[in-house]
Scaffold this active site. Structure first.
Site: not given
Length: 305
Positions: A276, A285
């Protein structure tokens, strides 16, 4: 200037200068095709559009039943296109006031460790050498957190041994979005599965292709396995374990990230492992783990309710 020429120039810029993947280029092309259809049916010139014209285009997409996420993606593609042609060809940009619609944030649905294990084990079929390839693919999806396109893009030379103070570590090179490369460590289960496949299955598959194929995972003709075939391997495992409807290749990536965070991994490390560019993407998450904490508290604490 004709729209077709401007579109072709823009897609070339995305491919050559920005280095976007073929899948991303195809997505942009599909969105621009929707815009071209609007221009043709309404007999408008793309170089003379007003913001009101763009609003009408958005209304037409909504009327066609396009989901909010798809609508936002299409509008984003159009904004990028006009930003490019405004700079390159001095064409007025009518998209400056366009805003995207808010969509409800959907948390990725991670599987439990037991469910992931069942999926991987289901791919092992006694007496079927191809099953060694299939289980190795599932092991890598979970052990590396790689996207399915990254897994089928692995070459045999992308697996190496790195020496550390704590011993040798098997490392996998993955090529992500925008041709970005990252290195991720592999666990012993994935290493063992890949070694079994390399020794017992891949040589026979490679022999079916007269040309040397660098791909790690091969199909029945000895060529690189396709994304579609990898998808089918995952779906077959889902059916075999009664998890159909809950499983896709990306679920392995969600589960990988969630289980790392549940185990105490630093979010910056998880960001690096997932590839990312921003930690904000990875933070979704953490919401999953917070939900688990909240659920556990509400059911276990005597004064929670």
């Amino acid at each position: 200037m004709e729209f077709e020429s401007a579109r072709s120039s823009y897609l070339d810029q995305l491919r050559i200068e920005r280095g976007l993947s073929p899948n991303s280029i195809s997505s942009y092309a599909r969105d621009l095709a929707k815009f071209e259809t609007f221009l043709l049916t309404s007999q408008r010139n793309f170089s003379k559009l007003s913001p009101d014209d763009l609003t009408e285009f958005e209304v037409s997409l909504r009327s066609a039943g396009l989901a909010t996420s798809s609508l936002n993606r299409t509008l984003s593609a159009i904004k990028g296109f006009y930003k490019y042609v405004a700079l390159e060809f001095d064409i007025p940009n009518p998209t400056l006031d366009i805003s995207t619609s808010k969509i409800a944030r959907k948390l990725p649905k991670a599987l439990s460790v037991e469910e992931v294990t069942r999926l991987i084990e289901s791919a092992k079929r006694e007496g079927d050498s191809i099953s060694l390839r299939d289980s190795a693919i599932l092991e890598l999806l979970y052990s590396s957190g790689g996207r399915v396109s990254e897994i089928v893009g692995i070459n045999t030379s992308d697996i190496s041994i790195s020496k550390t103070n704590h011993g040798d570590v098997t490392v996998l090179k993955l090529r992500g979005k925008g041709a970005k490369e990252r290195l991720v460590p592999l666990g012993k289960f994935a290493v063992s599965a890949v070694e079994d496949y390399l020794i017992r299955t891949r040589p026979a598959l490679a022999a079916k292709n007269s040309k040397a194929e660098p791909a790690l995972f091969l199909n029945a003709r000895g060529k690189r396995l396709s994304r579609q075939s990898a998808w089918q391997i995952v779906l077959d495992a889902a059916i075999a374990t009664g998890l159909q409807g809950r499983v896709s290749p990306h679920v392995f990536r969600h589960s990988y990230a969630t289980h790392l965070l549940d185990g105490g991994a630093d979010i910056r490390v998880v960001q690096e492992l997932l590839g990312h560019s921003s930690v904000t993407t990875t933070q979704i998450y953490t919401l999953i783990t917070i939900d688990k904490v909240r659920e556990t508290y509400s059911t276990a604490h005597p004064r929670a309710k």
